[in-house]
Design a protein around this motif. Structure first.
Motif, PDB file in Angstrom:
ATOM      1  N   GLN A   1       0.555 -61.374 -12.362  1.00  0.00           N
ATOM      2  CA  GLN A   1      -0.169 -61.226 -11.098  1.00  0.00           C
ATOM      3  C   GLN A   1       0.702 -61.727  -9.947  1.00  0.00           C
ATOM      4  N   VAL A   2       0.656 -61.009  -8.830  1.00  0.00           N
ATOM      5  CA  VAL A   2       1.445 -61.366  -7.653  1.00  0.00           C
ATOM      6  C   VAL A   2       0.504 -61.475  -6.459  1.00  0.00           C
ATOM      7  N   GLN A   3       0.621 -62.573  -5.731  1.00  0.00           N
ATOM      8  CA  GLN A   3      -0.175 -62.747  -4.514  1.00  0.00           C
ATOM      9  C   GLN A   3       0.734 -62.692  -3.300  1.00  0.00           C
ATOM     10  N   LEU A   4       0.262 -62.012  -2.256  1.00  0.00           N
ATOM     11  CA  LEU A   4       1.075 -61.769  -1.074  1.00  0.00           C
ATOM     12  C   LEU A   4       0.315 -62.203   0.170  1.00  0.00           C
ATOM     13  N   VAL A   5       0.983 -62.941   1.046  1.00  0.00           N
ATOM     14  CA  VAL A   5       0.365 -63.393   2.289  1.00  0.00           C
ATOM     15  C   VAL A   5       1.300 -63.070   3.449  1.00  0.00           C
ATOM     16  N   GLU A   6       0.840 -62.171   4.341  1.00  0.00           N
ATOM     17  CA  GLU A   6       1.650 -61.759   5.481  1.00  0.00           C
ATOM     18  C   GLU A   6       1.372 -62.627   6.704  1.00  0.00           C
ATOM     19  N   SER A   7       2.350 -62.678   7.581  1.00  0.00           N
ATOM     20  CA  SER A   7       2.201 -63.336   8.878  1.00  0.00           C
ATOM     21  C   SER A   7       3.251 -62.780   9.827  1.00  0.00           C
ATOM     22  N   GLY A   8       3.141 -63.158  11.096  1.00  0.00           N
ATOM     23  CA  GLY A   8       4.166 -62.779  12.049  1.00  0.00           C
ATOM     24  C   GLY A   8       3.774 -61.679  13.011  1.00  0.00           C
ATOM     25  N   GLY A   9       2.613 -61.084  12.804  1.00  0.00           N
ATOM     26  CA  GLY A   9       2.180 -60.044  13.728  1.00  0.00           C
ATOM     27  C   GLY A   9       1.844 -60.608  15.095  1.00  0.00           C
ATOM     28  N   GLY A  10       1.659 -59.717  16.046  1.00  0.00           N
ATOM     29  CA  GLY A  10       1.315 -60.146  17.390  1.00  0.00           C
ATOM     30  C   GLY A  10       1.353 -58.989  18.356  1.00  0.00           C
ATOM     31  N   SER A  11       1.294 -59.320  19.646  1.00  0.00           N
ATOM     32  CA  SER A  11       1.322 -58.316  20.699  1.00  0.00           C
ATOM     33  C   SER A  11       2.623 -58.433  21.475  1.00  0.00           C
ATOM     34  N   VAL A  12       3.321 -57.316  21.621  1.00  0.00           N
ATOM     35  CA  VAL A  12       4.579 -57.291  22.364  1.00  0.00           C
ATOM     36  C   VAL A  12       4.615 -56.056  23.242  1.00  0.00           C
ATOM     37  N   ALA A  14       6.702 -52.720  24.733  1.00  0.00           N
ATOM     38  CA  ALA A  14       7.657 -51.752  24.201  1.00  0.00           C
ATOM     39  C   ALA A  14       9.080 -52.252  24.445  1.00  0.00           C
ATOM     40  N   GLY A  15       9.916 -52.075  23.413  1.00  0.00           N
ATOM     41  CA  GLY A  15      11.281 -52.571  23.493  1.00  0.00           C
ATOM     42  C   GLY A  15      11.455 -53.964  22.913  1.00  0.00           C
ATOM     43  N   GLY A  16      10.352 -54.639  22.636  1.00  0.00           N
ATOM     44  CA  GLY A  16      10.402 -55.980  22.100  1.00  0.00           C
ATOM     45  C   GLY A  16      10.643 -56.016  20.600  1.00  0.00           C
ATOM     46  N   SER A  17      10.633 -57.228  20.059  1.00  0.00           N
ATOM     47  CA  SER A  17      10.925 -57.431  18.647  1.00  0.00           C
ATOM     48  C   SER A  17       9.895 -58.365  18.015  1.00  0.00           C
ATOM     49  N   LEU A  18       9.707 -58.179  16.720  1.00  0.00           N
ATOM     50  CA  LEU A  18       8.887 -59.070  15.911  1.00  0.00           C
ATOM     51  C   LEU A  18       9.497 -59.165  14.524  1.00  0.00           C
ATOM     52  N   ARG A  19       9.232 -60.267  13.854  1.00  0.00           N
ATOM     53  CA  ARG A  19       9.620 -60.380  12.464  1.00  0.00           C
ATOM     54  C   ARG A  19       8.394 -60.734  11.636  1.00  0.00           C
ATOM     55  N   TYR A  81      10.770 -60.075   4.369  1.00  0.00           N
ATOM     56  CA  TYR A  81      10.727 -59.971   5.821  1.00  0.00           C
ATOM     57  C   TYR A  81      10.823 -58.514   6.259  1.00  0.00           C
ATOM     58  N   LEU A  82      10.293 -58.268   7.445  1.00  0.00           N
ATOM     59  CA  LEU A  82      10.512 -56.993   8.122  1.00  0.00           C
ATOM     60  C   LEU A  82      10.881 -57.313   9.562  1.00  0.00           C
ATOM     61  N   GLU A  83      12.146 -57.132   9.876  1.00  0.00           N
ATOM     62  CA  GLU A  83      12.643 -57.335  11.223  1.00  0.00           C
ATOM     63  C   GLU A  83      12.434 -56.037  11.990  1.00  0.00           C
ATOM     64  N   MET A  84      11.699 -56.117  13.098  1.00  0.00           N
ATOM     65  CA  MET A  84      11.360 -54.909  13.862  1.00  0.00           C
ATOM     66  C   MET A  84      11.898 -55.045  15.273  1.00  0.00           C
ATOM     67  N   ASN A  85      12.804 -54.144  15.648  1.00  0.00           N
ATOM     68  CA  ASN A  85      13.406 -54.153  16.971  1.00  0.00           C
ATOM     69  C   ASN A  85      13.065 -52.871  17.710  1.00  0.00           C
ATOM     70  N   ASN A  86      13.227 -52.916  19.020  1.00  0.00           N
ATOM     71  CA  ASN A  86      12.960 -51.755  19.865  1.00  0.00           C
ATOM     72  C   ASN A  86      11.599 -51.140  19.527  1.00  0.00           C
ATOM     73  N   LEU A  87      10.604 -51.977  19.513  1.00  0.00           N
ATOM     74  CA  LEU A  87       9.267 -51.530  19.128  1.00  0.00           C
ATOM     75  C   LEU A  87       8.703 -50.532  20.126  1.00  0.00           C
ATOM     76  N   LYS A  88       7.937 -49.602  19.602  1.00  0.00           N
ATOM     77  CA  LYS A  88       7.329 -48.545  20.402  1.00  0.00           C
ATOM     78  C   LYS A  88       5.803 -48.612  20.255  1.00  0.00           C
ATOM     79  N   PRO A  89       5.074 -48.088  21.226  1.00  0.00           N
ATOM     80  CA  PRO A  89       3.604 -48.102  21.105  1.00  0.00           C
ATOM     81  C   PRO A  89       3.111 -47.459  19.804  1.00  0.00           C
ATOM     82  N   GLU A  90       3.822 -46.453  19.315  1.00  0.00           N
ATOM     83  CA  GLU A  90       3.405 -45.791  18.075  1.00  0.00           C
ATOM     84  C   GLU A  90       3.627 -46.653  16.835  1.00  0.00           C
ATOM     85  N   ASP A  91       4.259 -47.810  16.995  1.00  0.00           N
ATOM     86  CA  ASP A  91       4.387 -48.756  15.883  1.00  0.00           C
ATOM     87  C   ASP A  91       3.144 -49.636  15.742  1.00  0.00           C
TER      88      ASP A  91
END
Length: 126
Positions: A1-12, A14-19, A81-91
């Protein structure tokens, strides 16, 4: 069994970054050789694959994020991790971490993944 806990979301803007982070917990009987992935689901849409880190180190990305997103894993911290750069509204979407494929020939099919986190929201404004 594998348990997964995500974090790091938010509001940015367009053009910003999140991890995004996904902490992995598993039982001792679960082998270490499994793949992991990030999916996302925008309101009113089906869940779709974004990026995958396959056992052996191969990465694969949806065409819509290629060149902007990077998936990687810290094995010491047991964190994906998911490094997200140059974020767009469609993301804008809820982002989910997934682990352990059933059919190793298939990557971005939702039903092919055994374990899921609860999701973390990403909102990108224009």
């Amino acid at each position: 069994q594998v348990q997964l806990v995500e974090s790091g979301g938010g509001s940015v803007q367009a053009g910003g970054s999140l991890r995004l982070s996904c902490v992995v917990s598993k039982g001792t009987r679960t082998p270490d050789n499994y793949s992991m992935a990030w999916f996302r689901q925008a309101q009113g849409n089906e869940r779709e694959g974004v990026a995958a880190l396959l056992w052996g180190g191969t990465t694969t990305y949806a065409s819509s994020v290629k060149g902007r997103f990077t998936i990687y894993k810290d094995n010491i911290r047991n964190t994906l991790y998911l490094e997200m750069n140059n974020l767009k509204p469609e993301d804008t979407a809820m982002y989910y971490c997934a682990a352990r494929r059933v059919d190793l020939r298939v990557v971005f099919t939702v039903d092919n993944w055994r374990d899921w986190g609860q999701g973390t929201q990403v909102t990108v404004s224009s």
